[in-house]
Design an enzyme around this catalytic site. Structure first.
Site, PDB file in Angstrom:
ATOM      1  N   HIS A 266      -4.055  19.216  48.792  1.00  0.00           N
ATOM      2  CA  HIS A 266      -2.663  18.847  49.045  1.00  0.00           C
ATOM      3  C   HIS A 266      -2.296  17.434  48.577  1.00  0.00           C
ATOM      4  CE1 HIS A 266      -4.903  17.919  52.818  1.00  0.00           C
ATOM      5  NE2 HIS A 266      -4.258  16.777  52.692  1.00  0.00           N
TER       6      HIS A 266
ATOM      7  N   HIS B 252     -10.216  14.215  58.962  1.00  0.00           N
ATOM      8  CA  HIS B 252      -9.487  14.765  57.823  1.00  0.00           C
ATOM      9  C   HIS B 252      -9.953  14.089  56.538  1.00  0.00           C
ATOM     10  CE1 HIS B 252      -6.290  16.595  55.570  1.00  0.00           C
ATOM     11  NE2 HIS B 252      -5.923  15.417  55.115  1.00  0.00           N
TER      12      HIS B 252
ATOM     13  N   ASP C 274      -9.672  14.013  52.644  1.00  0.00           N
ATOM     14  CA  ASP C 274      -8.971  14.452  51.437  1.00  0.00           C
ATOM     15  C   ASP C 274      -9.940  14.476  50.260  1.00  0.00           C
ATOM     16  OD1 ASP C 274      -6.218  14.649  52.374  1.00  0.00           O
ATOM     17  OD2 ASP C 274      -6.354  12.481  52.695  1.00  0.00           O
TER      18      ASP C 274
ATOM     19  N   ASP D  27      -7.578  10.547  59.514  1.00  0.00           N
ATOM     20  CA  ASP D  27      -8.149  10.560  58.165  1.00  0.00           C
ATOM     21  C   ASP D  27      -9.499   9.846  58.140  1.00  0.00           C
ATOM     22  OD1 ASP D  27      -5.738  11.680  57.632  1.00  0.00           O
ATOM     23  OD2 ASP D  27      -5.036  10.140  56.239  1.00  0.00           O
TER      24      ASP D  27
ATOM     25  N   ASP E  21      -2.454  18.823  57.222  1.00  0.00           N
ATOM     26  CA  ASP E  21      -1.826  17.844  56.340  1.00  0.00           C
ATOM     27  C   ASP E  21      -0.974  18.406  55.205  1.00  0.00           C
ATOM     28  OD1 ASP E  21      -1.232  15.177  55.884  1.00  0.00           O
ATOM     29  OD2 ASP E  21      -2.875  14.885  54.488  1.00  0.00           O
TER      30      ASP E  21
HETATM   31 ZN   LIG Z   1      -4.675  14.980  53.548  1.00  0.00          ZN
END
Ligand SMILES: [Zn+2]
Length: 1149
Positions: A561, A166, A168, A417, A280
């Protein structure tokens, strides 16, 4: 009876509008005869011709409008018999006339959607659940899962372990920071490690990162990537630019980031995503499901859902379902959705219900590494000695998890993550799991087939098993807000966190849409101008397209997000803000130079100079955290040209506001010389001190759809302009007012205690003389509603866990009325264009304004707030409307501005659980009235008490809320928010309301919301008497129907030449569903139709399309209609169904 009355109103209204239009035609023709021409004789002929052309255009437009009105009337009177154009070929719908029951043609009744017995309505689930949060044992938020062991004897367990990482695009580090430190290593290693063993798999979601990495790798590596994708080892899931937030994002931006990602994938990899992956985002919206389905995806995975809902779904075995749109009576919008059952998407919460066991199978946490298992039992490397024991331990978890699903196929994600950065981590996970899988393989008596898989692997196996068993999944309607991950920790704080940037997001969005449309129209005009498809020499089409692309990508990035949610670190917020600001400035250049060319009467005078643009915006944004400031215009006797772009598809009457250096000014329509109604107001440097150098000039502009209009401003004779008049109130302490140019009064005695009242033709409002805050509204129809505006403070709880960027954890006392330490200054302004009341409190300036306009702009009350809570500690400021609407515990808020969702305020839930996201609208209603609050920015909304509606304006919180961010939110700014408040009659509206009733905004509210979110854009030409002649640009001959929204007109990239505009344009139309029970009592400026068939050529006339081809929502070539269906010749009839977005690939002639 009801039918005939409505009919009378409608017929009367249409007749009035037709008469008004005819009258205007006469007026225009007379005006053309009477006008005098001061120009030189040479220019006069040109001028006359252009004016004549102008007149003809305008008459054509009015005629076309009238034709539409007559058509609407005919629709209403006659039973539906569609026959478009020149005979046949058109699909005629037989079910589209809603008019038999006396409602508006084309509207959507408030349906109560009931599905087959297997259907799940989330609102009913909420009514049912006790939300008691008992301890479930090993699976803390769940229950003990049991099985016999023989369940898989016939149908072996088929397990897909799906490796994921994941990433971000910005959170604790910036997008670029993460890329440099982690993401590029992950992707580089992926290439090596997947190539080593064809059994290995991986999924990847964020195309923002993937495309950045692609730019860094050589051709050989790119080929390897394509090979891995073709071989099914690497799957690009969702394919969006980011894993978007689903609460605050507007559907324009949600779709745009999906288009950007899908277009990139098509161009570079040549595949089409088929599965969605959203593990997420903090709650999930059916709008996203709709967009994914429309983009051609079959399946999706979601994760962050309220723990009590997860538990209930697990018990019912409904964690997998067909997600259906609330408003859709058909299964057309269904998409297969898998909800992950446990707390998180990390390894401890994905193999089965017991995290202390699952953690032992996260081989990145082997002893000696940087991460460990908080349950204190470490993983062990798999060896010959322990493989049996380890395999059986893991199998037990798999079997328990499998009992929560209806099929024996099991999805187990493997990741977290920023996982799989180091080569050693890849080896640890893949080799240890391979040993376990090999063990299962060697032991058929365990009845498990386990392997690495992608989402597509999983879902195709699921489909196979379901169809073999002859079973189907239940359908589900509703949304997954408001998310709680544990206890009373509801994630409703992020619906408001960093409101400055939530507002900037929408400014960026409006700028991008306007620029896309004007740029696409400009290229089409240029090609037509030359007749040979060439663009104009010197027009930087390629550079502009690159600016557009960068703008699309920065808006897309901000839908992440942790971005629009306001949940990133301060420095990352600044990075996002800077990207948005730069994009806005760059897009403005594209707008200005497109408008420049379009406006020139003599195109040979076009000349592009980047350093000296011909047009300027009328305002300046000086920094990423600054509000726009209007630039004062210097006026003289020479006319100053103002260029106004109307980005909406409807003719609209708007008030244009500029700042000038003179208290006397005059505005005329540059074409007709007609003076426009105008008003001069003070620019208040302080609440009681008016500027002596700057003045606000507001004038009424009539803006045809998607047009560029030209107005001339000149200095006028002293005292000739209408100036606003001011009245000041302050309890106990009348203010001293400095205002040289304006009439000011300060009432005393009883006069000062009378309620303040403002009114226009449609609305009358009353406000308190003490606070200036609204108290009551009355419509022309006679409907009166109490409508008090209040402000509230929320603090945070005294418990250990306090409010932060994600969580809203208010104190037990709830919201406390805002009580100013000293009485506020109240300033009332009255003028011919608008009147308003401004209340100046210490923490905010609140203004309510009425426009003295016909059309929808005069029907609503405009509210604006300027909030500054930087002096506060652990406080949140909310604005509340207290009404006498008998809505019970029901209210409605929108999801992504795409649809309205019913909300039920439940006492069994804590206060913070009853807050919901609001992207653009919320309303309360009873059987006779509806109060809608339309907003220009996303915020949290609640109706905690019947009749009340509140929105959270800003939050300042000193502490982290333990979700990994590691800081509070204390970077507050001076923050603006803007609303339209709309009171409407409901006639014979549905009785309130047993099941989950699906409601829509009224047509009036849709129009009001559209103009709120897409304001006119004002540009200024230089003050120079040598100015080339400008003429307005009027691309459409008439407004589009009120319920048809031009979502975008987006130039596509050339298939051969990268970063270059092609001749193809994505045309995105959204037909809105609208409410049946609030018929407008006077006609709107646009019409609508009961027909679902729409003639695209007619909508866009006089624009002509060389081809129109329907496609998927992300314009992937394989979603295009087949060549045979491509519509080469008009009439091109297409079906636009209410609520649906339809995408076309078009070439404009
Ligand atoms: Zn995230």
């Amino acid at each position: 009876m009801k039918t005939s009355r409505l009919l009378t109103v409608l017929v009367g209204g249409v007749f009035c509008l037709a008469v008004m239009s005819l009258y205007r035609m006469l007026e225009l023709m007379q005006g053309a005869e009477l006008r005098e021409h001061p120009d030189t004789p040479g220019g006069q002929v040109d001028n006359d011709l252009s004016r004549l052309q102008q007149k003809i255009d305008e008459l054509e437009r009015l005629l076309s409008d009238n034709n539409r009105l007559v058509a609407t009337l005919r629709d209403y009177l006659l039973p539906h018999k569609a026959s478009w154009g020149k005979g046949g070929g058109a699909n005629v719908s037989s079910d589209s006339a809603h008019s038999q029951d006396g409602t508006l043609p084309g509207c959507r009744l408030a349906n109560e959607m009931k599905d087959e017995t297997d259907g799940v309505q989330l609102l009913d689930v909420y009514d049912l659940l006790p939300f008691d949060n008992p301890d479930g044992g090993a699976w803390k938020q769940g229950f003990e899962i049991s099985y016999h062991g023989n369940e898989w004897d016939e149908q072996p367990l088929e397990l897909f372990l799906v490796p994921h990482s994941h990433n971000d695009p910005g959170w604790l580090k910036t997008f670029d920071g993460y890329y440099q430190d982690q993401t590029r290593h992950i992707l580089n290693n992926m290439l090596i490690k997947l190539s080593e063993d064809s059994r290995r798999k991986m999924i990847w979601a964020e195309i923002s990162y993937f495309s950045k990495w692609w730019n860094d790798i050589d051709e050989q590596k790119r080929e390897m990537v394509k090979r891995l994708v073709r071989a099914g080892q690497l799957e690009l899931v969702t394919g969006g630019w980011v894993m978007a937030d689903e609460a605050n994002s507007h559907y324009f931006a949600l779709l745009d980031q999906l288009i950007e990602g899908h277009q990139w994938i098509q161009r570079h990899i040549g595949v089409k995503p088929s599965s969605g992956w959203a593990v997420d985002p903090f709650g999930h919206s059916p709008s996203m499901a709709y967009l994914l389905k429309g983009a051609g995806l079959q399946d999706m995975v979601i994760q962050r859902v309220h723990y009590a809902v997860k538990k209930h779904f697990a018990r019912q075995q409904t964690l997998e379902f067909q997600w259906r749109q609330s408003w859709d009576p058909s299964p057309r919008s269904d998409i297969t959705c898998h909800m992950m059952p446990f707390y998180s998407y990390d390894v401890p919460h994905t193999c089965g219900p017991n995290p202390s066991i699952c953690c032992q199978f996260d081989f990145h946490r082997l002893p000696g590494g940087r991460v460990y298992c908080p349950w204190r039992i470490s993983p062990q490397p798999i060896t010959e000695q322990n493989v049996q024991e380890r395999a059986l331990l893991l199998l037990d978890q798999y079997r328990q998890k499998s009992r929560l699903f209806r099929s024996p196929v099991l999805l187990v994600p493997l990741g977290d993550d920023f996982r799989f950065t180091d080569s050693s981590e890849w080896d640890a996970q893949f080799s240890n799991y391979q040993k376990l899988f090999d063990y299962f393989e060697q032991h058929p008596e365990l009845h498990i087939k386990a392997r690495f898989g992608t989402l597509s692997d999983y879902f195709s196996a699921l489909r196979r098993r379901l169809s073999a068993a002859g079973s189907t999944l239940p359908t589900l309607r509703g949304d997954f807000f408001t998310y709680a991950d544990r206890d009373d920790h509801y994630w409703s704080g992020y619906f408001t966190s960093r409101p400055f940037y939530k507002r900037l997001d929408r400014t960026m969005e409006a700028t991008l849409r306007a620029t896309e449309i004007l740029f696409s129209l400009t290229l089409a005009e240029m090609r037509r101008f030359h007749g040979n498809g060439q663009l104009v020499a010197g027009f930087p089409a390629r550079e502009h397209f690159q600016r557009l692309t960068a703008g699309r990508r920065n808006l897309a990035l901000f839908q992440h997000h942790d971005a629009v949610t306001g949940t990133a670190r301060d420095a990352v917020v600044v990075d996002y803000g800077t990207r948005l600001l730069h994009s806005i400035l760059n897009l403005r250049q594209v707008l200005q130079s497109s408008a420049h060319w379009l406006l020139l009467l003599d195109k040979s005078q076009y000349h592009h100079d980047q350093s000296k643009p011909f047009l300027q915006m009328d305002d300046v944004i000086s920094a990423q955290d600054a509000l726009p400031q209007k630039t004062p215009l210097t006026l003289s006797d020479e006319p100053r040209s103002l260029i106004i772009f109307n980005p909406t598809e409807q003719l609209r009457t708007s008030v244009i506001s500029v700042v000038v250096d003179s208290p006397d000014a005059r505005v005329v329509d540059a074409q007709t010389g007609r003076p426009m109604a105008a008003q001069i107001s003070a620019v208040w440097e302080e609440p009681t001190r008016a500027s002596t150098e700057s003045f606000q000039l507001d004038f009424v502009a009539e803006l045809p759809p998607l047009s560029l209009a030209v107005y001339h401003v000149t200095k006028a004779a002293v005292g000739s302009a209408h100036r606003a008049q001011y009245t000041f109130y302050r309890q106990g302490n009348p203010p001293t007012v400095q205002s040289e140019y304006f009439q000011v009064s300060r009432p005393k005695g009883p006069e000062a205690d009378a309620p303040l009242s403002l009114s226009n033709k449609h609305v009358q409002m009353w406000s308190s003389p003490e606070t200036g805050l609204l108290q009551k509204l009355r419509l022309q129809s006679g409907l009166v509603r109490q409508l008090q505006v209040q402000f509230l403070w929320y603090g945070t709880t005294s418990n250990r866990d306090k409010s932060g960027a994600y969580l809203f954890l208010p104190g037990t006392e709830g919201g406390q009325l805002y009580k100013p330490s000293e009485p506020p200054l109240v300033r009332v302004s009255r003028g011919p264009v608008f009147s308003d009341i401004t209340s100046c409190f210490r923490h905010f300036t609140h203004r309510v304004r009425l426009y003295h306009l016909d059309g929808h702009a005069g029907r609503s009350v405009e509210i604006s707030n300027m909030v500054d809570i930087r002096s506060e500690v652990n406080r949140e400021l909310a604005m509340k409307l207290v009404t006498d609407v008998a809505n019970g515990n029901r209210f409605y808020s929108d999801l992504n501005s795409f649809q309205m969702q019913q909300r039920r305020t439940l006492e069994k839930l804590p206060l913070q659980a009853n807050f919901y996201p609001m992207t653009s609208a919320s309303f309360l209603q009873d059987s006779t009235s509806r109060v809608s609050l339309l907003t220009a920015q996303s915020q949290a909304v609640a109706s905690l008490t019947p009749g009340e509606l509140e929105v959270v304006l800003d939050r300042r919180l000193q502490q982290d809320d333990n979700r990994g961010l590691g800081q509070g939110v204390t970077d507050n700014k001076l923050t603006a928010s803007l609303y339209h408040l709309l009171l409407e009659d409901r006639r014979g509206g549905a009785q309130e309301v047993g099941g989950a009733s699906v409601e829509h905004l009224s047509l009036l509210a849709h129009l009001s919301s559209l103009s709120l979110c897409h304001p006119p854009i004002t540009m200024v030409a230089p003050s120079n008497s040598q100015l080339p002649k400008l003429r307005p640009f009027l691309p459409l001959s008439s407004s589009m129907p009120c319920d048809v929204h031009l979502l975008n007109l987006r130039t596509l990239e050339d298939a051969q030449e990268a970063e270059t505009p092609s001749q193809e344009v994505a045309l995105l139309l959204h037909r809105k569903g609208f409410d049946c029970s609030s018929a407008p009592d006077t006609p709107l400026q646009c019409t609508w139709s009961a027909h679902e068939e729409v003639n695209v050529d007619d909508l866009f006339s006089p624009l002509r399309f060389r081809s129109v081809r329907q496609s998927g929502l992300t314009l992937l070539r394989e979603d295009d209609e087949p060549e045979s269906a491509r519509q080469q010749q008009p009439p091109r009839i297409t079906r636009l169904q209410p609520m649906e977005i339809t995408a076309f690939r078009v070439e404009i002639d």
